[in-house]
Design a protein around this motif. Sequence first.
Motif, PDB file in Angstrom:
ATOM      1  N   ARG A  45       0.842  -1.214   0.000  1.00 33.26           N
ATOM      2  CA  ARG A  45       0.000   0.000   0.000  1.00 33.26           C
ATOM      3  C   ARG A  45       0.873   1.259   0.000  1.00 33.26           C
ATOM      4  O   ARG A  45       0.547   2.253  -0.653  1.00 33.26           O
ATOM      5  N   SER A  48       2.411   1.654  -3.464  1.00 34.47           N
ATOM      6  CA  SER A  48       1.456   2.057  -4.500  1.00 34.47           C
ATOM      7  C   SER A  48       0.928   3.477  -4.278  1.00 34.47           C
ATOM      8  O   SER A  48       0.145   3.981  -5.084  1.00 34.47           O
ATOM      9  N   LEU A  50      -0.991   4.496  -1.747  1.00 35.72           N
ATOM     10  CA  LEU A  50      -2.266   4.578  -1.024  1.00 35.72           C
ATOM     11  C   LEU A  50      -2.061   4.914   0.450  1.00 35.72           C
ATOM     12  O   LEU A  50      -2.954   5.419   1.112  1.00 35.72           O
ATOM     13  N   PHE A  78      -1.049  -1.842  -9.712  1.00 40.17           N
ATOM     14  CA  PHE A  78      -1.253  -2.383  -8.363  1.00 40.17           C
ATOM     15  C   PHE A  78      -2.505  -3.240  -8.328  1.00 40.17           C
ATOM     16  O   PHE A  78      -3.576  -2.810  -8.747  1.00 40.17           O
ATOM     17  N   PRO A  80      -4.809  -5.087  -5.610  1.00 46.61           N
ATOM     18  CA  PRO A  80      -5.061  -5.378  -4.192  1.00 46.61           C
ATOM     19  C   PRO A  80      -5.494  -6.836  -4.005  1.00 46.61           C
ATOM     20  O   PRO A  80      -5.844  -7.509  -4.978  1.00 46.61           O
ATOM     21  N   PRO A  83      -9.584  -7.342  -5.386  1.00 46.86           N
ATOM     22  CA  PRO A  83      -9.889  -6.231  -6.289  1.00 46.86           C
ATOM     23  C   PRO A  83     -11.397  -6.006  -6.412  1.00 46.86           C
ATOM     24  O   PRO A  83     -12.164  -6.967  -6.473  1.00 46.86           O
ATOM     25  N   THR A  84     -11.786  -4.735  -6.404  1.00 49.76           N
ATOM     26  CA  THR A  84     -13.209  -4.394  -6.542  1.00 49.76           C
ATOM     27  C   THR A  84     -13.373  -3.447  -7.732  1.00 49.76           C
ATOM     28  O   THR A  84     -12.455  -2.701  -8.070  1.00 49.76           O
ATOM     29  N   GLY A 142      -8.719  -8.035 -12.368  1.00 52.15           N
ATOM     30  CA  GLY A 142      -7.773  -7.179 -11.647  1.00 52.15           C
ATOM     31  C   GLY A 142      -6.379  -7.276 -12.235  1.00 52.15           C
ATOM     32  O   GLY A 142      -5.684  -6.270 -12.393  1.00 52.15           O
TER      33      GLY A 142
END
Lengths: 309, 253
Positions: A45, A48, A50, A78, A80, A83-84, A142
């Motif tokens: 994170r 990337s 975030l 990136f 995660p 992924p969403t 993703g």
Amino acid sequence: MIQTEDLHKHYGAVHALDGLNLTVESGTVFGFLGPNGAGKTTTLRILSGLARPTSGRASVAGLDLASDGRTLSRRIGFLPEEPTFYSWMTPREFLDYLGRLHGLSPLERSARTKELLELVNLAEAGKRRIGGFSRGMRQRLGVAATLVHRPEVLLLDEPVSALDPVGRKEVLELIETLGGQCTVLMSSHILADVERVCNVVGIIAKGRMIVQSPREALMERYAQPVFVAETADTASARRWADRLRIQPWAAAVCVDGEIVRVTVKDIAQARKELLASAVAQEIVLRRYEESRPSLEDVFLQLVNKEAAQ
Amino acid sequence: MNFFIVLRKELTEQWRTKRFLIVAAVLVVFGLTSPLLAKFTPDLLKSIPNIPTGLAEMIPVPSVTDAVGQYVKNMAEFGILLVLLMSMGVVAQEKERGTAAMLLTHPVSRLNFLIAKFTALGIMFAVSLAVAALSCWYYTLLLFTALPLGPYLALNGLILVVFLVYIAVTLLCSTLVRTQGAAAGLAFAALVLVAGIGSLPRIGEYFPGRLFTWGAALALGGGDPAWPALGVAAGIIVLALVSACLFFEREEI
């Protein structure tokens, strides 16, 4: 290509990262291993953009995250852990949207979308709404989303954890082929996957890097011979394990149900005494083998040593 | 520019998820029923059986003032409630679901992310309000008399300003928290606070709610201007957006 120096991240009293030093050379596929809560996701994170480190330095693709963070997104991809996406979009629309954000021309977007959907086996689902996708399909999408702009660095957090064996094989092969084209930092708890595709391995525990080394060198340096035996019942497995632990040639003894796993320091001595010990203890064995040490053995050995300190 | 790419996605999302249609439909219903209610409420009251003697004569003859009053009342109550419902989750929901994290690792600045959301909500409410205003104007023309277009446009412009105030404040609330539920609670608390302060005798003159009474008076051909309230409304919009952007810029997603 990726470098962190004395990276710290504190969440109140919790030290998620405690002076992490990490170096990933250009073009490598780096396996980032560690037990739950070791700091893998926190590291990804931060890399990337975030999250921000509490202290320390980090750079990705030659960009210092503290000063050049804004341009980072054009150079990295990136993924995660879960992924969403926008559930109302189709995969084609989503990849096209990312292509627009990365400044691709309409022709490039169209070609790249088609190419990536085929690459992750979603070509047939290209016009379906993402809202109806399984977790595995979302994970594959993703992976495609991280590749739209052909990034120099890929940061993948557990990229195959939600995939079925076939999907996992395909994505791992894809990651392996990406090795020559870009730098990949991949976290995973599935050690066999890391062993299969990563050429450099880093093991993190309690927010610190315990070891970082080319995979083969790591195996040579730390892998100790392992014997695996399956007993008739759990009670005898435990009884035998207690006996084995006091042997000078045994480095570690783990019991998992009826399976006893013995890591040894002196293989010749172990070969002589292990079966004799089983006979002396009247242990009935269903299976007995001298197995090739795996990355998992190295991982457990190092992490257990760290935990004991 | 990536702002327009994100804005396009926001508008498409409003359309595909039917939010645009819902907002337009609800506002149009209030726009249509305002002159209808004004016209027929006295008749409905008179038709109640056993109405006390003399009460029917006391009910005033409906006029265009009632139609405008009803329209403004509907927008001030249900319109603002609709703004809250549609805006409260826009940022919090994306943080909660993880789509914000997914998107912000691509070339989308956090400023563009927020301002595109505000602009898309503003466009959705502006277009819906325009359709609602047109339907109200047409029914008022049929049932009463034509409202002068210029002042009527000014009334709706002021209503839109109040809507934008609540969109900006709700967006700020949605940015400050991580879940949609918390964003809803905070937004309703902000609504109660702004409405509460706005109802105080002297201070209320300077609050956005005053724009409704100014707009209604304008549409009916009179009324004192409330420039300070308009200035305060613009100030709240700017302050809420700047605060949201500053907070979001520093937030770890």
